[in-house]
Design a protein around this motif. Sequence first.
Motif, PDB file in Angstrom:
ATOM      1  N   UNK A 143       0.772  -1.646  -0.223  1.00  0.00           N
ATOM      2  CA  UNK A 143       0.001  -0.303   0.310  1.00  0.00           C
ATOM      3  C   UNK A 143       1.109   1.142  -0.022  1.00  0.00           C
ATOM      4  N   UNK A 144       0.572   2.107  -0.769  1.00  0.00           N
ATOM      5  CA  UNK A 144       1.849   2.710  -1.053  1.00  0.00           C
ATOM      6  C   UNK A 144       0.352   4.299  -1.165  1.00  0.00           C
ATOM      7  N   UNK A 145       0.918   5.222   0.128  1.00  0.00           N
ATOM      8  CA  UNK A 145      -0.186   6.343   0.219  1.00  0.00           C
ATOM      9  C   UNK A 145       0.625   7.691  -0.057  1.00  0.00           C
ATOM     10  N   UNK A 146       0.344   8.333  -1.147  1.00  0.00           N
ATOM     11  CA  UNK A 146       0.070   9.837  -1.444  1.00  0.00           C
ATOM     12  C   UNK A 146       2.487  10.144  -1.804  1.00  0.00           C
ATOM     13  N   UNK A 147       2.657   9.252  -2.817  1.00  0.00           N
ATOM     14  CA  UNK A 147       3.284   9.036  -3.252  1.00  0.00           C
ATOM     15  C   UNK A 147       3.918  10.492  -3.854  1.00  0.00           C
ATOM     16  N   UNK A 148       5.388  10.988  -3.806  1.00  0.00           N
ATOM     17  CA  UNK A 148       6.864  12.200  -4.779  1.00  0.00           C
ATOM     18  C   UNK A 148       5.377  13.048  -4.051  1.00  0.00           C
ATOM     19  N   UNK A 149       5.078  13.022  -2.810  1.00  0.00           N
ATOM     20  CA  UNK A 149       4.530  14.123  -1.425  1.00  0.00           C
ATOM     21  C   UNK A 149       5.957  15.739  -1.609  1.00  0.00           C
ATOM     22  N   UNK A 150       7.194  15.315  -1.933  1.00  0.00           N
ATOM     23  CA  UNK A 150       7.869  16.555  -2.367  1.00  0.00           C
ATOM     24  C   UNK A 150       7.711  16.819  -3.715  1.00  0.00           C
ATOM     25  N   UNK A 151       6.984  17.488  -4.597  1.00  0.00           N
ATOM     26  CA  UNK A 151       6.122  17.556  -5.621  1.00  0.00           C
ATOM     27  C   UNK A 151       5.103  18.104  -5.398  1.00  0.00           C
ATOM     28  N   UNK A 152       5.662  19.654  -6.196  1.00  0.00           N
ATOM     29  CA  UNK A 152       4.315  20.278  -6.915  1.00  0.00           C
ATOM     30  C   UNK A 152       3.081  20.123  -7.376  1.00  0.00           C
ATOM     31  N   UNK A 153       3.502  19.277  -7.975  1.00  0.00           N
ATOM     32  CA  UNK A 153       2.937  19.044  -8.924  1.00  0.00           C
ATOM     33  C   UNK A 153       1.249  17.471  -8.017  1.00  0.00           C
ATOM     34  N   UNK A 154       1.921  17.550  -7.061  1.00  0.00           N
ATOM     35  CA  UNK A 154       1.600  16.687  -6.364  1.00  0.00           C
ATOM     36  C   UNK A 154       0.681  17.553  -5.028  1.00  0.00           C
ATOM     37  N   UNK A 155      -1.396  17.531  -5.092  1.00  0.00           N
ATOM     38  CA  UNK A 155      -1.791  18.724  -4.189  1.00  0.00           C
ATOM     39  C   UNK A 155      -2.069  18.108  -2.851  1.00  0.00           C
ATOM     40  N   UNK A 156      -0.947  16.913  -2.454  1.00  0.00           N
ATOM     41  CA  UNK A 156      -0.938  16.588  -1.092  1.00  0.00           C
ATOM     42  C   UNK A 156       0.112  17.045  -0.739  1.00  0.00           C
ATOM     43  N   UNK A 157       1.163  17.793  -1.132  1.00  0.00           N
ATOM     44  CA  UNK A 157       2.236  18.398  -1.367  1.00  0.00           C
ATOM     45  C   UNK A 157       2.189  19.364  -0.394  1.00  0.00           C
ATOM     46  N   UNK A 158       3.417  19.616   0.954  1.00  0.00           N
ATOM     47  CA  UNK A 158       3.077  20.583   1.741  1.00  0.00           C
ATOM     48  C   UNK A 158       2.994  22.196   0.757  1.00  0.00           C
ATOM     49  N   UNK A 159       4.015  22.371   0.186  1.00  0.00           N
ATOM     50  CA  UNK A 159       3.822  23.368  -0.865  1.00  0.00           C
ATOM     51  C   UNK A 159       2.261  23.769  -0.919  1.00  0.00           C
ATOM     52  N   UNK A 160       0.972  23.341  -1.108  1.00  0.00           N
ATOM     53  CA  UNK A 160      -0.389  23.419  -1.128  1.00  0.00           C
ATOM     54  C   UNK A 160      -0.799  23.670   0.375  1.00  0.00           C
ATOM     55  N   UNK A 161       0.181  23.643   1.118  1.00  0.00           N
ATOM     56  CA  UNK A 161      -0.931  23.071   2.891  1.00  0.00           C
ATOM     57  C   UNK A 161      -0.291  23.913   3.686  1.00  0.00           C
ATOM     58  N   UNK A 162       0.015  25.416   4.126  1.00  0.00           N
ATOM     59  CA  UNK A 162       0.456  26.142   4.343  1.00  0.00           C
ATOM     60  C   UNK A 162       1.905  25.511   5.129  1.00  0.00           C
ATOM     61  N   UNK A 163       2.789  25.028   3.852  1.00  0.00           N
ATOM     62  CA  UNK A 163       4.329  25.110   3.701  1.00  0.00           C
ATOM     63  C   UNK A 163       4.414  23.673   4.941  1.00  0.00           C
ATOM     64  N   UNK A 164       3.971  22.749   5.343  1.00  0.00           N
ATOM     65  CA  UNK A 164       3.330  22.848   6.233  1.00  0.00           C
ATOM     66  C   UNK A 164       4.059  20.792   6.432  1.00  0.00           C
ATOM     67  N   UNK A 165       5.272  20.556   5.929  1.00  0.00           N
ATOM     68  CA  UNK A 165       5.129  19.049   5.911  1.00  0.00           C
ATOM     69  C   UNK A 165       4.756  17.438   7.265  1.00  0.00           C
ATOM     70  N   UNK A 166       4.575  18.664   8.715  1.00  0.00           N
ATOM     71  CA  UNK A 166       4.048  17.908   9.425  1.00  0.00           C
ATOM     72  C   UNK A 166       2.474  17.290   9.130  1.00  0.00           C
ATOM     73  N   UNK A 167       1.482  18.615   8.789  1.00  0.00           N
ATOM     74  CA  UNK A 167       0.243  17.800   8.367  1.00  0.00           C
ATOM     75  C   UNK A 167       0.373  16.233   7.374  1.00  0.00           C
TER      76      UNK A 167
END
Length: 527
Positions: free
Chosen positions: A341-365
């Motif tokens: 089970x691979x959840x939310x891969x490539x999260x460190x790319x801003x092409x992914x809407x679940x990247x922290x880039x799109x949510x308060x620059x907060x990787x903790x989220x």
Amino acid sequence: MKKFKCYKGLVTMLAACILWAVSLTTNISAASAQPANRLIMVDGRFAGAVDFNRDTKVIEQGPYLNLLKNYPDGYQIKYPADMWVDVSMSPVRTTLANYTTLVEIYRQPLDVVPDAYINYGNRPITTGADKVQIIKNQQTTVNGHRVRWLWWQRPRLKNVPADKNIYASVDIVVSNREVYSLLFKSASLPVLQNLVPTMVKSFAVTAKQGHHTYARQYSNHRSFPLSAAANEVLNTYFKGDKQYWGIFEHSFPARKEPLANLEQQLDYNFKFVLVYTSFDSPLPKDILQRADAENKIVELTLQTTSAGRGSLTYAILNGEYDSWLKAYARAIKDFGKPVLFRLNNEMNGDWCSYSAYHSSKDTGLYIATWRYIYQLFREQGVDNALWVWNPHDVSFPNFKWNHYLTYYPGDDYVDIVGLTGYNTGTYYPGEKWRGFKQIYDPLYQEYSAVFPHKPFMITEFGSNSVGGDKVAWINDAFRYMKEYKQIKVMIWWNGIDWDGTKPARIYRIDQTPAVINAVKQGLQGYK
């Protein structure tokens, strides 16, 4: 009456926060005048003496404020004495925290002008794409340095323990090639209003000495047991000496003939297949059963996205997708057999809407989302899923606050570490042809140093044919893969990235007879 008690409690808490902040401000000079106790950390451990050839941090302790001297990053800063210091990811950041507030400090070398770095990182917030309330957005000068201040607040998220929903991002420009970025998070605006200016004013650049070292602690503990069958898959395919190949074929498992024909051409049966799902997909039980009927183990990818909806991180952590996620988890549980089970891969790319880039620059989220979904799966009894955590090999934006390690949810929540690095070729301007070893030698070297205790898999990879010799690239992949002992499973991505109606990145391994022959010959060494 209950409402009155609730409001009374909030008023009491707010008053306490204000009193703490006032005491912090009024005691700055007193704290500075006190004799300091000195703590020395070398390579993340307490030491008796400094060593400027290694990763040295010094903490001069005072009754109200401590002074942190970070020698490899070349700065010093004062912070509240009740905060603890985390230097486990020293090459990336230093973290200061207490129970109400957290501060992340990044030294960012630049290959662009400072405004490009600052503006790009802040863009989702300043443009309104990230649905937050901006409190302050201004530029000043502090201690001779240009400082950009961006403060904002997002709604509290009910499924984030001790949620810190108020932010201050402070970028201190010390030269055209260097910025220090401080990201403050707190549950209290009054605390930030007093703390942030105090810490920023105390910040000073110093001479850089020594070099960084990771000081992470490792654990193979799992928060709940795997099923016997999942354990068998883990031991058979990820803890032995043999390596196994898998494939992404977009038509599978809805249609089995294209993959069967490809396997016949290659004289190889792929044990693993990659399948993508999102919030717009059907529940996965049918997919898993169809793949199992063909004797395949699925790398089941869930990307928490929905067409046209942008980032859903806040919504997930507010419980808005609980019903869907629980049903998804039950589908995996009902299937019963092992799943990667691979959840939310490539999260460190801003092409992914679940990247922290799109949510308060907060990787903790991102971490909170991972752990929250993990807990939902656990509550549904899903013990047949092996959890695969999988960044992209290059972070984009390639800023330290977006570094792949800042997204790591913790050893207890990860069974397998995934690697992904593509040779994208040269179709698009600015892209470069990258050889197989050029990608995977440094990637494997870093991951094996940071995760020596976890098995690896290449969750998806491939080479474009535009810009170089694809056959030579494939030959190198098969020739050198066996050097990477921790990598146990490798998934070819047999598809095309399209530029409208034009093929831009042709990753297919059945593209030409020469490509097919190279793959066929390479696979013979892995039977």
